[in-house]
Design a protein around this motif. Structure first.
Motif: not given
Length: 234
Positions: A175-180, A196-204, A209-215
């Motif tokens: 999942i890349e930055e600004n992914a739909e 739903i929206g766009y993923a930003v600030d993706i990080k562990t 054990m997994s990644k998180e992000a802002k939408l």
């Protein structure tokens, strides 16, 4: 000799009185003209306001039509929002369509460019909707490009800064930055593929054990007026 000076004085007084009378007449005419202009201005303001309302209505219908065409395979019903909770966002709200219009619990609700939420309660002529931004909202999403899944959770506190939460992204996810981010195929209530929206600030995340992000939501949850309800349940 005696009368002439008096006559001149009387003439001067008469001219002054005539001048004042003329001034009074001019003032009265100006007052009447001003009143007419004010009335015309008020009418123009009213007509301009009606034109603005008509233009806004046309723009609203155009947006709904474009959204309907975006998800053309689903049958839909348009509805107006008639009330909402006391906060600044449309986290939960009531629409003017109910069971008599074919509305059922768990039907998906759209507006703007994508997903608003889901119907939670239905009455004869109205229904309640819970938005994806509500703190109690959790749904399965996925990256439109890579199809990696995630969980999108409502967060009214974070929405003040323009985003809600994404969690449970695989460490290997592409999942890349600004992914739909769209609704996923494993969602039990949401139709697949709704934006739903766009993923930003993706990080562990903290567990490593997994990644998180802002939408960033695809819908403006501060300015909702009308919505489309998909009348077909998943």
């Amino acid at each position: 000799d005696f009368i002439s000076p008096m006559q001149r004085g009387i003439n001067r007084i008469g001219k002054a009185i005539n001048k004042k009378n003329k001034n009074f007449s001019d003032i009265n005419a100006l007052i009447e003209e001003n009143a007419e202009l004010k009335e015309e201005l008020a009418q123009l303001k009213y007509e301009n306001k009606m034109i603005q309302q008509d233009n806004h209505e046309i723009e609203t219908y155009r947006s709904l039509f474009e959204l309907d065409q975006k998800y053309i395979t689903y049958p839909k019903v348009a509805a107006r929002i008639i009330s909402r909770d006391s906060n600044n966002y449309y986290s939960t709200f009531t629409i003017d369509k109910g069971s008599s219009d074919g509305i059922k619990k768990d039907q998906n609700v759209l507006a703007g460019n994508g997903l608003v939420g889901i119907v939670t309660e239905v009455f004869q002529d109205s229904a309640k909707v819970r938005s994806i931004i509500d703190d109690s909202s959790n749904l399965s999403g996925m990256s439109l490009r890579s199809e990696d899944t995630c969980i999108v959770s409502g967060n009214l506190q974070s929405l003040v800064h323009g985003y809600i939460d994404i969690s449970m992204i695989s460490l290997n996810a592409e999942i890349e930055e600004n992914a739909e981010i769209v609704t996923s195929h494993i969602s039990d209530k949401y139709h697949q593929g709704i934006l739903i929206g766009y993923a930003v600030d993706i990080k562990t995340d903290a567990s490593n054990m997994s990644k998180e992000a802002k939408l960033i939501p695809a819908v403006d949850f501060e300015h909702l007026e009308t919505v489309l309800i998909i009348t077909e349940l998943k």
